[in-house]
Design an enzyme around this catalytic site. Structure first.
Site, PDB file in Angstrom:
ATOM      1  N   TYR A 140       7.091   4.274  -5.484  1.00  0.00           N
ATOM      2  CA  TYR A 140       7.337   3.719  -6.823  1.00  0.00           C
ATOM      3  C   TYR A 140       7.029   4.729  -7.927  1.00  0.00           C
ATOM      4  O   TYR A 140       7.596   4.661  -9.006  1.00  0.00           O
ATOM      5  CB  TYR A 140       6.477   2.471  -7.053  1.00  0.00           C
ATOM      6  CG  TYR A 140       7.105   1.182  -6.606  1.00  0.00           C
ATOM      7  CD1 TYR A 140       7.614   1.033  -5.326  1.00  0.00           C
ATOM      8  CD2 TYR A 140       7.168   0.092  -7.473  1.00  0.00           C
ATOM      9  CE1 TYR A 140       8.161  -0.166  -4.914  1.00  0.00           C
ATOM     10  CE2 TYR A 140       7.721  -1.112  -7.067  1.00  0.00           C
ATOM     11  CZ  TYR A 140       8.221  -1.233  -5.788  1.00  0.00           C
ATOM     12  OH  TYR A 140       8.761  -2.424  -5.405  1.00  0.00           O
ATOM     13  N   LYS A 191       4.622   3.364   8.918  1.00  0.00           N
ATOM     14  CA  LYS A 191       5.793   3.819   9.670  1.00  0.00           C
ATOM     15  C   LYS A 191       5.432   5.182  10.251  1.00  0.00           C
ATOM     16  O   LYS A 191       6.138   6.184  10.055  1.00  0.00           O
ATOM     17  CB  LYS A 191       7.018   3.870   8.731  1.00  0.00           C
ATOM     18  CG  LYS A 191       8.346   4.081   9.431  1.00  0.00           C
ATOM     19  CD  LYS A 191       8.827   2.883  10.230  1.00  0.00           C
ATOM     20  CE  LYS A 191      10.084   3.228  11.015  1.00  0.00           C
ATOM     21  NZ  LYS A 191      10.481   2.176  11.976  1.00  0.00           N
ATOM     22  N   ASP A 251       7.092 -10.695  -0.066  1.00  0.00           N
ATOM     23  CA  ASP A 251       8.124 -11.715  -0.317  1.00  0.00           C
ATOM     24  C   ASP A 251       8.381 -12.526   0.950  1.00  0.00           C
ATOM     25  O   ASP A 251       8.530 -13.747   0.902  1.00  0.00           O
ATOM     26  CB  ASP A 251       9.439 -11.064  -0.773  1.00  0.00           C
ATOM     27  CG  ASP A 251       9.566 -10.999  -2.289  1.00  0.00           C
ATOM     28  OD1 ASP A 251       8.504 -10.986  -2.960  1.00  0.00           O
ATOM     29  OD2 ASP A 251      10.692 -10.959  -2.799  1.00  0.00           O
TER      30      ASP A 251
HETATM   31  C1  IPM Z   1       6.852  -7.412  -7.479  1.00  0.00           C
HETATM   32  C2  IPM Z   1       8.190  -7.163  -8.116  1.00  0.00           C
HETATM   33  C3  IPM Z   1       8.136  -5.825  -8.833  1.00  0.00           C
HETATM   34  C4  IPM Z   1       7.879  -4.755  -7.790  1.00  0.00           C
HETATM   35  C5  IPM Z   1       9.371  -5.480  -9.669  1.00  0.00           C
HETATM   36  C6  IPM Z   1       9.696  -6.574 -10.656  1.00  0.00           C
HETATM   37  C7  IPM Z   1       9.216  -4.153 -10.356  1.00  0.00           C
HETATM   38  O1  IPM Z   1       9.192  -7.217  -7.155  1.00  0.00           O
HETATM   39  O2  IPM Z   1       5.849  -7.474  -8.223  1.00  0.00           O
HETATM   40  O3  IPM Z   1       6.794  -7.567  -6.259  1.00  0.00           O
HETATM   41  O4  IPM Z   1       8.806  -4.274  -7.129  1.00  0.00           O
HETATM   42  O5  IPM Z   1       6.722  -4.397  -7.612  1.00  0.00           O
HETATM   43 MG    MG Z   2       8.529  -7.848  -5.233  1.00  0.00          MG
END
Ligand code: IPM
Ligand code: MG
Length: 356
Positions: A140, A191, A251
């Site tokens: 990121y 990984k 998620d």
């Molecule tokens: C999360 C979201 C964020 C991320 C986005 C909105 C930048 O998906 O907090 O999981 O990828 O970290």
């Molecule tokens: Mg996310």
């Protein structure tokens, strides 16, 4: 001295759900909790107010605060903005500027909501996983990054996945400490069969693990972890992983519970200053309709009380109140089931306050 809390509703349903959490904070304040609330715009609201997703005034405010409550950022009207002006940048900027490197994402199945999961009840009953996601490093934030043109005129996009030993060590410690307070099992996801950065990650997690002989440490490749999460999620207690793997796995873990509208999160720095937010997004499709589920945000306040304000008893009271509201059969549309009573955002927030 009173604790300062920044209130950043953000965009979409963020505004409605944070309003319910603010009602709750004000009640706690009336009952003697020494807090001050300060509201500021972020995300699309930041762009609208000050031309950028993380306005200078908002940044100055959060730097002075002990804790931050965030709603959600993003909306279709901002999607065509250049990348650096998009709402998500506000969120990433907050994480980076405040060094909120430890992201705690619990996936808890409320027994009252077992039917909402897409998995069989016996697979998810009693599910309680804590995902510890590294939040300020990895791909990121790694440099170099960009889109460049090659000699033949073709364009190439590139990002860098890097982790320093110190970054791995500190997130590993957070995860081990949490495991110590829970089931004493930690699974580190990487990984390492392909990536050097994962090889180093694994080595450092092992090393830190030497300080936590009581915790049973295991390692799993991320593809297998994704599979195991849907196959038999109850094998996990605490999981720790890199920024992007954690984004994806959290998620999936959230959806095991069937109710993404129920799950809070905490993002902490080295001194327990934290930003607290529901894990769901700004849901533009239902924004402004008064139907969004405020419980994830209310439960984020509970996490704030526990991790940044050192008020575990109050945190527990809020969590218990949410449980009792569910027992009573009150449901927002996202968790609605047969035989229950459907309520909107405000009524749900009020119901939690009543239970308190
Ligand atoms: C999360 C979201 C964020 C991320 C986005 C909105 C930048 O998906 O907090 O999981 O990828 O970290
Ligand atoms: Mg996310």
């Amino acid at each position: 001295m009173s604790k300062k809390i920044a209130i950043l509703p953000g965009d979409g349903i963020g505004i409605e759900i944070v309003a319910e959490a603010v009602k709750l904070l004000n009640v706690l304040k009336q009952n003697g909790l020494d807090i001050e609330l300060h509201e500021a715009p972020v995300g699309g609201a930041g762009y609208d107010a000050a031309g950028k997703p993380l306005p200078d005034e908002t940044l100055a405010l959060v730097k002075q605060c002990d804790a931050i409550l965030l709603g959600a950022v993003g909306g279709p009207q901002y999607e065509s903005l250049p990348r650096e002006l998009r709402p998500e940048r506000g969120l990433l900027g907050l994480r980076a500027e405040l060094e909120l490197f430890a992201n705690l994402r619990p996936a808890i199945l409320y027994p009252q909501l077992a039917a909402a999961s897409s998995l069989k009840a016996e697979v998810v009953a009693g599910l309680d996983i804590m995902i510890v996601r590294e939040l300020t490093g990895g791909i990121y934030f790694g440099e170099p990054r960009g889109i460049r043109e090659l000699d033949n005129g073709e364009r190439e996009g590139f990002n860098t996945l890097v982790y320093r030993e110190s970054e791995v060590d500190r997130i590993a410690r957070v995860a081990f400490d949490i495991a110590m307070k829970r089931g004493k099992k930690l699974c580190s996801v990487d990984k390492a069969n392909v990536l050097e950065v994962s090889e180093l990650w694994r080595e450092r997690v092992e090393k830190v693990g030497g300080e936590y002989s009581e915790v049973e440490l295991s390692h799993m490749y991320v593809d297998n972890a994704a599979m195991q999460l849907v196959k038999w999620p109850k094998q996990f207690d605490v999981m720790v992983t890199k920024n992007m793997f954690g984004d994806i796995l959290s998620d999936a873990a959230a959806m095991l519970t069937g109710s993404i509208g129920m799950l809070p999160s905490a993002s902490l720095d080295a001194n327990s200053k934290g930003m607290y937010e529901p894990i769901h997004g700004s849901a533009p499709d239902i924004a402004g309709k008064g139907v969004a589920n405020p419980l994830a945000t209310i439960l984020s306040v509970a996490m704030m009380l526990r991790y940044s304000l050192n008020q575990p008893a109050e945190a527990q009271q809020i969590e218990d109140a949410v449980g009792r509201v569910l027992d009573k059969g009150l449901r927002t549309p996202d968790i609605m089931a047969e035989g229950c009573a459907e309520v909107g955002t405000e009524a749900m927030g009020d119901a939690v306050l009543e239970m308190l």
